[in-house]
Scaffold this motif. Structure first.
Motif, mmCIF file in Angstrom:
data_model
loop_
_atom_site.group_PDB
_atom_site.id
_atom_site.type_symbol
_atom_site.label_atom_id
_atom_site.label_comp_id
_atom_site.label_asym_id
_atom_site.label_seq_id
_atom_site.Cartn_x
_atom_site.Cartn_y
_atom_site.Cartn_z
ATOM 1 N N LYS A 54 28.357 -5.096 -29.069
ATOM 2 C CA LYS A 54 28.772 -3.910 -29.829
ATOM 3 C C LYS A 54 30.267 -3.975 -30.133
ATOM 4 O O LYS A 54 30.693 -3.698 -31.262
ATOM 5 N N ALA A 55 31.055 -4.379 -29.157
ATOM 6 C CA ALA A 55 32.499 -4.510 -29.364
ATOM 7 C C ALA A 55 32.799 -5.587 -30.408
ATOM 8 O O ALA A 55 33.732 -5.427 -31.220
ATOM 9 N N MET A 56 32.002 -6.662 -30.410
ATOM 10 C CA MET A 56 32.194 -7.711 -31.408
ATOM 11 C C MET A 56 31.935 -7.170 -32.813
ATOM 12 O O MET A 56 32.671 -7.492 -33.759
ATOM 13 N N ILE A 57 30.897 -6.372 -32.951
ATOM 14 C CA ILE A 57 30.580 -5.769 -34.256
ATOM 15 C C ILE A 57 31.701 -4.825 -34.672
ATOM 16 O O ILE A 57 32.177 -4.858 -35.817
ATOM 17 N N GLY A 64 28.178 -15.675 -36.735
ATOM 18 C CA GLY A 64 27.622 -16.727 -35.885
ATOM 19 C C GLY A 64 27.900 -16.477 -34.420
ATOM 20 O O GLY A 64 27.022 -16.679 -33.568
ATOM 21 N N ASP A 65 29.110 -15.999 -34.106
ATOM 22 C CA ASP A 65 29.460 -15.693 -32.715
ATOM 23 C C ASP A 65 28.633 -14.530 -32.181
ATOM 24 O O ASP A 65 28.184 -14.541 -31.032
ATOM 25 N N VAL A 66 28.428 -13.525 -33.041
ATOM 26 C CA VAL A 66 27.603 -12.371 -32.642
ATOM 27 C C VAL A 66 26.173 -12.832 -32.373
ATOM 28 O O VAL A 66 25.555 -12.449 -31.374
#
Length: 116
Positions: A54-57, A64-66
């Motif tokens: 969620k923090a990545m989004i 790709g990392d997500v």
């Protein structure tokens, strides 16, 4: 529990046998403290991983990392599912078959379909 009394709580015997009350069933044989702790630890880790995704989004990270992190979460959830399934087979299913309830095999086959 009488069929016409949907609000009645199951008796002690019905509760131990896993009879549904309000849609919830309970195991006749409790999970071991070791299994309970292991599953809780794994679920907490998964919750943490999802928070990270969620923090990545929120941080607009590279897709790709997500996706790699989501694959890790998926693998962790499947691992917990296999652990709970093994416990189900070793306890609930064995107990039901020993009591003569071979219909439990149909339930297990349905679970296999849903988990694959």
């Amino acid at each position: 529990m009488r069929e016409d009394d949907a609000t009645a709580k199951p008796s002690g015997e019905e509760a131990r046998a896993g009879t549904a009350c309000c849609g919830a069933r309970h195991k006749a044989t409790p999970r071991s403290a070791e299994l309970q702790a292991d599953v809780q630890k794994r679920l907490n880790r998964i919750i943490g991983q999802l928070g990270g995704v969620k923090a990545m989004i929120d941080d607009n990270r590279y897709c790709g990392d997500v996706l790699v992190q989501l694959a890790a979460v998926d693998a962790a959830v499947k691992s917990v599912s296999r652990l709970v399934l093994q416990n189900h087979l070793e306890t609930c299913v064995v107990e039901q078959i020993q009591q003569g309830n071979t219909e439990i095999v149909d339930e297990v086959m349905g679970l296999f379909k849903r988990l694959s």
